[in-house]
Structures are given as C-alpha cells and as structure tokens.
Design an enzyme around this catalytic site. Sequence first.
Site, short mmCIF file in Angstrom:
data_model
loop_
_atom_site.label_atom_id
_atom_site.label_comp_id
_atom_site.label_asym_id
_atom_site.label_seq_id
_atom_site.Cartn_x
_atom_site.Cartn_y
_atom_site.Cartn_z
N ASP A 14 0.80 -1.23 0.00
CA ASP A 14 0.00 0.00 0.00
C ASP A 14 0.83 1.27 0.00
O ASP A 14 0.41 2.32 0.50
CB ASP A 14 -0.97 0.02 1.21
CG ASP A 14 -1.89 -1.18 1.20
OD1 ASP A 14 -2.21 -1.67 0.11
OD2 ASP A 14 -2.29 -1.63 2.30
N LYS A 17 1.84 2.09 -5.12
CA LYS A 17 2.38 1.54 -6.38
C LYS A 17 1.47 1.83 -7.56
O LYS A 17 1.93 2.18 -8.65
CB LYS A 17 2.59 0.02 -6.25
CG LYS A 17 3.58 -0.35 -5.15
CD LYS A 17 3.64 -1.83 -4.92
CE LYS A 17 2.40 -2.41 -4.30
NZ LYS A 17 2.16 -2.04 -2.89
N GLY A 41 -4.42 -4.29 -3.86
CA GLY A 41 -5.41 -3.26 -4.17
C GLY A 41 -4.64 -2.01 -4.52
O GLY A 41 -4.04 -1.40 -3.65
N HIS A 42 -4.58 -1.68 -5.80
CA HIS A 42 -3.77 -0.55 -6.26
C HIS A 42 -4.69 0.58 -6.70
O HIS A 42 -5.42 0.45 -7.69
CB HIS A 42 -2.85 -0.99 -7.42
CG HIS A 42 -1.83 -2.00 -6.99
ND1 HIS A 42 -0.91 -2.55 -7.84
CD2 HIS A 42 -1.58 -2.56 -5.77
CE1 HIS A 42 -0.13 -3.39 -7.16
NE2 HIS A 42 -0.53 -3.43 -5.92
N GLN A 224 2.09 -6.05 -3.14
CA GLN A 224 2.51 -6.15 -1.73
C GLN A 224 3.80 -5.33 -1.53
O GLN A 224 3.99 -4.35 -2.23
CB GLN A 224 2.71 -7.62 -1.30
CG GLN A 224 1.42 -8.42 -1.21
CD GLN A 224 0.89 -8.89 -2.54
OE1 GLN A 224 1.58 -9.54 -3.30
NE2 GLN A 224 -0.35 -8.56 -2.84
P1 GDP Z 1 -0.72 0.35 -3.53
O1 GDP Z 1 -1.33 -0.91 -3.07
O2 GDP Z 1 0.75 0.41 -3.27
O3 GDP Z 1 -1.06 0.71 -4.95
O4 GDP Z 1 -1.34 1.50 -2.60
P2 GDP Z 1 -2.91 1.65 -2.21
O5 GDP Z 1 -3.64 2.12 -3.40
O6 GDP Z 1 -3.40 0.43 -1.53
O7 GDP Z 1 -2.81 2.76 -1.09
C1 GDP Z 1 -2.26 4.01 -1.33
C2 GDP Z 1 -3.32 5.07 -1.02
O8 GDP Z 1 -2.70 6.34 -0.90
C3 GDP Z 1 -4.35 5.22 -2.11
O9 GDP Z 1 -5.58 5.56 -1.55
C4 GDP Z 1 -3.79 6.37 -2.94
O10 GDP Z 1 -4.79 7.07 -3.65
C5 GDP Z 1 -3.21 7.23 -1.88
N1 GDP Z 1 -2.06 8.03 -2.28
C6 GDP Z 1 -1.06 7.73 -3.15
N2 GDP Z 1 -0.12 8.69 -3.16
C7 GDP Z 1 -0.53 9.64 -2.28
C8 GDP Z 1 0.03 10.88 -1.84
O11 GDP Z 1 1.12 11.30 -2.22
N3 GDP Z 1 -0.69 11.57 -0.91
C9 GDP Z 1 -1.87 11.14 -0.41
N4 GDP Z 1 -2.49 11.88 0.49
N5 GDP Z 1 -2.42 9.97 -0.82
C10 GDP Z 1 -1.76 9.23 -1.73
P1 IMO Z 2 -0.85 -4.16 -2.25
O1 IMO Z 2 -0.36 -4.71 -3.57
C1 IMO Z 2 -0.97 -4.57 2.08
C2 IMO Z 2 -1.01 -8.64 3.68
C3 IMO Z 2 -2.28 -9.08 4.36
C4 IMO Z 2 -1.70 -10.07 5.36
C5 IMO Z 2 -0.57 -10.73 4.58
C6 IMO Z 2 -0.96 -12.03 3.90
O2 IMO Z 2 -2.14 -3.45 -2.31
O3 IMO Z 2 0.25 -3.39 -1.60
P2 IMO Z 2 -2.48 -12.76 1.86
O4 IMO Z 2 -3.84 -12.33 1.44
O5 IMO Z 2 -1.41 -12.50 0.87
O6 IMO Z 2 -2.47 -14.16 2.36
O7 IMO Z 2 -2.15 -11.85 3.15
O8 IMO Z 2 -0.19 -9.79 3.60
N1 IMO Z 2 -1.21 -8.15 2.31
C7 IMO Z 2 -1.15 -6.85 1.97
N2 IMO Z 2 -0.99 -5.75 2.74
N3 IMO Z 2 -1.05 -4.46 0.74
C8 IMO Z 2 -1.19 -5.55 -0.05
O9 IMO Z 2 -1.13 -5.49 -1.38
C9 IMO Z 2 -1.29 -6.82 0.57
N4 IMO Z 2 -1.44 -8.08 0.12
C10 IMO Z 2 -1.39 -8.87 1.18
O10 IMO Z 2 -2.92 -8.01 4.98
O11 IMO Z 2 -1.12 -9.38 6.44
MG MG Z 3 -2.87 -1.60 -1.82
#
Ligand code: GDP
Ligand code: IMO
Ligand code: MG
Length: 424
Positions: A14, A17, A41-42, A224
């Site tokens: 999270d 990415k 979840g991107h 991840q």
């Molecule tokens: P990922 O799994 O690495 O793609 O990240 P996620 O989408 O799960 O979580 C990142 C969250 O931070 C999302 O809700 C993005 O919209 C938000 N986000 C990304 N970059 C920034 C930033 O620079 N500032 C803020 N406030 N939010 C951001």
């Molecule tokens: P993105 O790509 C954050 C965490 C789960 C749990 C552990 C194992 O959005 O960054 P799993 O479902 O793989 O068996 O879970 O890994 N986890 C993540 N945490 N971002 C993710 O993906 C994750 N994918 C799995 O919360 O702790």
């Molecule tokens: Mg994510």
Amino acid sequence: MTKVDVVLGLQWGDEGKGKVVDVLTPGYDVVCRFQGGPNAGHSLHFGQESFVLHTVPSGIFRPGVMNIIGNGVVIDPVILMDEIRQIEAISSDITSSLIISKRAQLILPTHRMLDAASEAAKGKSKIGSTLKGIGPAYMDKTGRNGLRVGDILAPDFEQKYQTLKQKHLGMLSLYPGFSFDVSEYEQKWFAAIAELRRFPFKDTEFVIDSYLRKGARVLAEGAQGTLLDIDFGSYPFVTSSNTLAAGVCSGLGIAPTRVGKVCGIFKAYCTRVGSGPFPTELEDATGEKLRQAGHEFGATTGRPRRCGWLDLVALKYAVMMNGVTELIMMKSDVLDDFPVVKVATAYRRDGVLTTEYPFDGGEGVEPVYTEFKGWMQDITGIRSYDELPQALKDYVSFIEKETSCHVRIVSVGPDRDANIIREK
Ligand code: GDP
Ligand code: IMO
Ligand code: MG
C-alpha cells in the site's frame, strides 16, 4: 535490446504503487504484473475518477499501452472479470490491451475456503490474510498440483478441476468446525472463465522477450511490499510470493541481466495491514492522526491500517534486498500537520543496538528515533522541489544519506498530477 524497469513497494504494501505506475506509464509501452494476485489493491486517481485494481496492471488506463499478467501471478477469474467489467465501464474495450500468461496459476473457489479455514483455525496467531485464497493457491503451485490459465484450453479442464477440488475437500474436512458452500462461487467461477477466453492466453515470456528485442520500454509492477516477501519478510506474517525485485525474473521469465532500473516506493511514514511485527507502530493518538490524515483503510478489505513512523532499519534492508536504483517517497502531504516527525534509525533489543533488520521482523524491539521538526504547511499544491519547506527537504536529505539513494519523486497527493519530479 531494452531492459525491464521495476516499480515495487519497500514496506508492507500500500505504498502507492498503483499511482506511481499510472504516473510513469506514459514512458512505457508495456506494463506487467509479476507476482501476487487479488490480495493487491492498487488505487488510481485521475480527475473525478478513482479506481482500485487487483489483478490488472496499473497501465490499463493509458491508451496504447500493453498490459501483461505474468506467470508469477495467481488469478481468481471471478475477481479479474469483475475488474475488467468495471474498467470497461469507464474506459473502452480492453481485449486488445491485456495478455494473460498461460503459466499463471488459477485460484479455485476451494482455495478461498482453505484460506478462511486456515485463518480461523489459527485464532489469535492468524496472518491477517486478505482471504483471497493466495496462500493455498501458491501452495498448490509449489506442491505441483495447481491449475494454470493454459489448462483452461484443455479438453479435460473440468476433470482436472474436479480432481483438485476433491483434494481440497479432503483438506477442508480436517477443519470440522468450518462450514462452507462453494457452489454459488463455483458457478460464477466457470462463467468468468468462459468470459476470460476473449483475452489472449500466451507464453508471455516470449511476448516480453520480443518486446525487449524490438526496443520497447517495459515496466514491471510489484504487488505487496518487501517486508511481506515469503523469504525475506516478517515470516510467517507475509504473503506467499517473492515480492522482491528477484521475483521479476521468475514471475515474468526474464533473465537477471535484463532488469534495468529498480524504483523503490515508500510512504513518508509506515503502515501495515494484518498481523505481524511493526517496530515503529503508534498505537496512540498520533497513530490515529496518521490513519485519518492518510485515509489509511485497506483498498482490498477496508480494514484500518496500522500506522507508525518511518523505519529506516527496514527501509535500508529493502533498498539492499532489491538493489533499488532510485526512491519514490509517497504521501509526504500526510505529515503536513505534524509538529514533530520521527524516523527510526536503529533497534534496541536486550540493551543491544542493531541496524540490521532481524530474522523475526523485529518483534518486541525498541526503535531508536531521530526527531525532525515538522514543516507544518500544506504542500499539496507545490510542484517544484525548490518550493518545498526546508524542514521537508531536510527530511528527504536525511533519508537519501541513510539509504545512499536518490529520492526522484516526492508525491504530494493521490492525484496523477500531484508529484514533484526531481532530476539528479
Ligand atoms: P498500492 O497498493 O501500493 O497501490 O497503494 P494503495 O492504493 O493500496 O494505497 C495508497 C493510497 O494512498 C491510495 O488511496 C492512494 O490514492 C493514496 N495516495 C497515493 N499517493 C498519495 C500521496 O502522495 N498523498 C496522499 N495523500 N495519498 C496518496
Ligand atoms: P498491495 O499490492 C498490504 C497482507 C495481508 C496479510 C498478509 C498475507 O495493495 O500493496 P495474503 O492475502 O497475501 O495471504 O495476506 O499480507 N497483504 C497486503 N498488505 N497491501 C497488499 O497489497 C497486501 N497483500 C497482502 O494483509 O497481512
Ligand atoms: Mg494496496
């Protein structure tokens, strides 16, 4: 022949990415996912639209870009087809911009049940899995029992499915207290498989090789994060794939000599969702303030993310393990209203200091902090590095000095355009 650049997370996932891949994609012809599955979840934000991708690479919203789901990915057809339908509802038909590897493994409905049963049986020591069937699907892969996308085309696919399902039912009987019904999901699963056949199933290692030979620019998108890596993360509280840059080679079928830049993404602080050690976690009002300011709730499960200060012991480990060539700092704006910002530079355990990320992920260590003055200023509208407050520049310089790595992008908001891009 060109090389494959990589974008991956340096923390527990999270990091942002999805946003970064979307921002960088105009410089690429092809974007590939190489590991993980719908546990990811991107999130992407552009204009009024926001979107969460789980299996489809984050290049999908940029016209003319080919997106490849590589062999290292595990696919739940139901989730993938749902996602495709949602993408097509806001953009156009993506049949010609998505290719799926024949070698990618399928997540069966019973994999999801096994995930849930295993987590329930673990009770308090559960991993905190996203319950998408990731662990059981990778277990079948390494156990040499898995079904692959290419098998869908075989005349005896349904028979193969039944054989594996029966094995799973046997395993599920070991959890007598766990009740389940796969029939409804199974129906959706077969319907989704039928729909998925409109996409090309290919030996994507050859597809990528031919792109590289033509001089195309290829980007690999991690899922991840480094500290969730099956080998080097905070085991057993990890996911089941190699999230490191090394996973790009096995997850796409490219040689190590074909890896180019490795862009490591980190948040200006830390979050973790699920169980496991988190040395700089703040279980107080400051942690809650980070959660609210950063909207730190899971993009896949909606769970509140655990929040804490930036951990340089873990970050330096991640830079080392991935051979990071440049850093990207996300969510810097989230710290806008913190008078003091802390960074862990070492761990203390039993009176002994260490700067090496430990085998157990730092369970019970006491972080040693360096404090910074907060910038106490809204930075979301700033687009040039020179205009950033000095306190934030000091923070970035400290991270660069500690990691020996240049911070190329400072992200200041969720939108596609909210970036400060620096040259060396
Ligand atoms: P990922 O799994 O690495 O793609 O990240 P996620 O989408 O799960 O979580 C990142 C969250 O931070 C999302 O809700 C993005 O919209 C938000 N986000 C990304 N970059 C920034 C930033 O620079 N500032 C803020 N406030 N939010 C951001
Ligand atoms: P993105 O790509 C954050 C965490 C789960 C749990 C552990 C194992 O959005 O960054 P799993 O479902 O793989 O068996 O879970 O890994 N986890 C993540 N945490 N971002 C993710 O993906 C994750 N994918 C799995 O919360 O702790
Ligand atoms: Mg994510």
